[in-house]
Design a protein around this motif. Structure first.
Motif, PDB file in Angstrom:
ATOM      1  N   LEU A   5      74.781 -27.477  20.405  1.00  0.00           N
ATOM      2  CA  LEU A   5      75.442 -28.619  19.816  1.00  0.00           C
ATOM      3  C   LEU A   5      74.209 -29.760  19.354  1.00  0.00           C
ATOM      4  CD1 LEU A   5      77.834 -30.319  19.326  1.00  0.00           C
ATOM      5  CD2 LEU A   5      77.473 -31.275  21.791  1.00  0.00           C
ATOM      6  N   ASP A   6      73.253 -29.938  20.226  1.00  0.00           N
ATOM      7  CA  ASP A   6      72.303 -30.850  19.740  1.00  0.00           C
ATOM      8  C   ASP A   6      71.651 -30.535  18.491  1.00  0.00           C
ATOM      9  OD1 ASP A   6      72.763 -32.169  22.264  1.00  0.00           O
ATOM     10  OD2 ASP A   6      70.871 -31.428  23.234  1.00  0.00           O
ATOM     11  N   GLN A   7      71.156 -29.274  18.105  1.00  0.00           N
ATOM     12  CA  GLN A   7      70.565 -28.796  17.101  1.00  0.00           C
ATOM     13  C   GLN A   7      71.281 -28.704  15.846  1.00  0.00           C
ATOM     14  OE1 GLN A   7      67.345 -28.495  18.226  1.00  0.00           O
ATOM     15  NE2 GLN A   7      67.243 -26.319  17.186  1.00  0.00           N
ATOM     16  N   LEU A   8      72.637 -28.730  15.937  1.00  0.00           N
ATOM     17  CA  LEU A   8      73.612 -28.875  14.759  1.00  0.00           C
ATOM     18  C   LEU A   8      73.835 -30.424  14.433  1.00  0.00           C
ATOM     19  CD1 LEU A   8      76.167 -25.990  15.573  1.00  0.00           C
ATOM     20  CD2 LEU A   8      74.315 -25.813  13.985  1.00  0.00           C
ATOM     21  N   GLU A   9      73.742 -31.023  15.401  1.00  0.00           N
ATOM     22  CA  GLU A   9      74.092 -32.483  15.286  1.00  0.00           C
ATOM     23  C   GLU A   9      72.748 -33.015  14.343  1.00  0.00           C
ATOM     24  OE1 GLU A   9      74.981 -33.877  19.182  1.00  0.00           O
ATOM     25  OE2 GLU A   9      76.880 -34.243  18.878  1.00  0.00           O
ATOM     26  N   LEU A  11      70.763 -31.478  12.721  1.00  0.00           N
ATOM     27  CA  LEU A  11      71.026 -30.638  11.250  1.00  0.00           C
ATOM     28  C   LEU A  11      71.518 -31.520  10.264  1.00  0.00           C
ATOM     29  CD1 LEU A  11      69.978 -28.303   9.473  1.00  0.00           C
ATOM     30  CD2 LEU A  11      72.041 -26.970  10.548  1.00  0.00           C
ATOM     31  N   LEU A  12      72.949 -31.819  11.061  1.00  0.00           N
ATOM     32  CA  LEU A  12      73.873 -32.588   9.988  1.00  0.00           C
ATOM     33  C   LEU A  12      73.587 -33.928   9.785  1.00  0.00           C
ATOM     34  CD1 LEU A  12      77.394 -31.182  11.443  1.00  0.00           C
ATOM     35  CD2 LEU A  12      76.021 -30.311   9.538  1.00  0.00           C
ATOM     36  N   TYR A  20      80.425 -32.502   6.335  1.00  0.00           N
ATOM     37  CA  TYR A  20      79.918 -31.871   7.438  1.00  0.00           C
ATOM     38  C   TYR A  20      80.199 -32.385   8.876  1.00  0.00           C
ATOM     39  CZ  TYR A  20      77.226 -29.163   4.062  1.00  0.00           C
ATOM     40  OH  TYR A  20      76.879 -28.553   2.924  1.00  0.00           O
ATOM     41  N   GLU A  21      80.477 -31.758   9.692  1.00  0.00           N
ATOM     42  CA  GLU A  21      81.095 -32.435  11.329  1.00  0.00           C
ATOM     43  C   GLU A  21      80.823 -31.225  12.373  1.00  0.00           C
ATOM     44  OE1 GLU A  21      84.909 -33.950  13.318  1.00  0.00           O
ATOM     45  OE2 GLU A  21      84.898 -33.993  11.066  1.00  0.00           O
ATOM     46  N   VAL A  22      80.299 -31.656  13.189  1.00  0.00           N
ATOM     47  CA  VAL A  22      80.254 -30.521  14.526  1.00  0.00           C
ATOM     48  C   VAL A  22      80.927 -31.314  15.647  1.00  0.00           C
ATOM     49  CG1 VAL A  22      78.038 -31.244  15.275  1.00  0.00           C
ATOM     50  CG2 VAL A  22      78.849 -29.238  15.802  1.00  0.00           C
TER      51      VAL A  22
END
Length: 113
Positions: A5-9, A11-12, A20-22
């Motif tokens: 989750l941290d990595q994707l946040e 990245l977005l 784009y949303e996570v």
């Protein structure tokens, strides 16, 4: 899942695309990538599995593998091809973002969940 989750946040945030949303709730991580589709990653603690649904490669069930084929492993692995979930996500997200992406899913026993 927290590490992912941290990595994707991050990245977005870098991408800056409002489509784009996570989000992460009740063991389910959802990554919406606009016209590229949606990933759903779901923890299955009783089975010690992670289920992933990819808009590119479809659904897969990943089992935790501590070691295999003479090498040390500490990752989530798809039983049909032996490929790690992190490798699949890195490849697919690299295509979406047009640059090398590494979501950092290695040595999963040492990561926050």
């Amino acid at each position: 899942m927290e590490q992912l989750l941290d990595q994707l946040e991050n990245l977005l945030d870098e991408a800056g695309d409002p489509e784009y949303e996570v989000e992460y709730s009740s063991g389910v991580l959802t990554l919406k990538l606009g016209r590229h589709g949606t990933y759903v990653i779901n923890k299955q603690p009783p089975n010690k599995q992670i289920w992933l649904s990819s808009p590119f490669s479809g659904p897969k069930r990943y089992d935790y593998a501590k070691d295999g084929l003479g090498e040390q492993r500490d990752e989530w692995v798809y039983g049909r091809d032996g490929r790690a979930m992190g490798d699949l996500l890195n490849e697919e997200l690299s295509r979406v973002f047009g640059r090398e992406i590494d979501v950092g899913i290695r040595e999963v026993s040492k990561l926050r969940t």
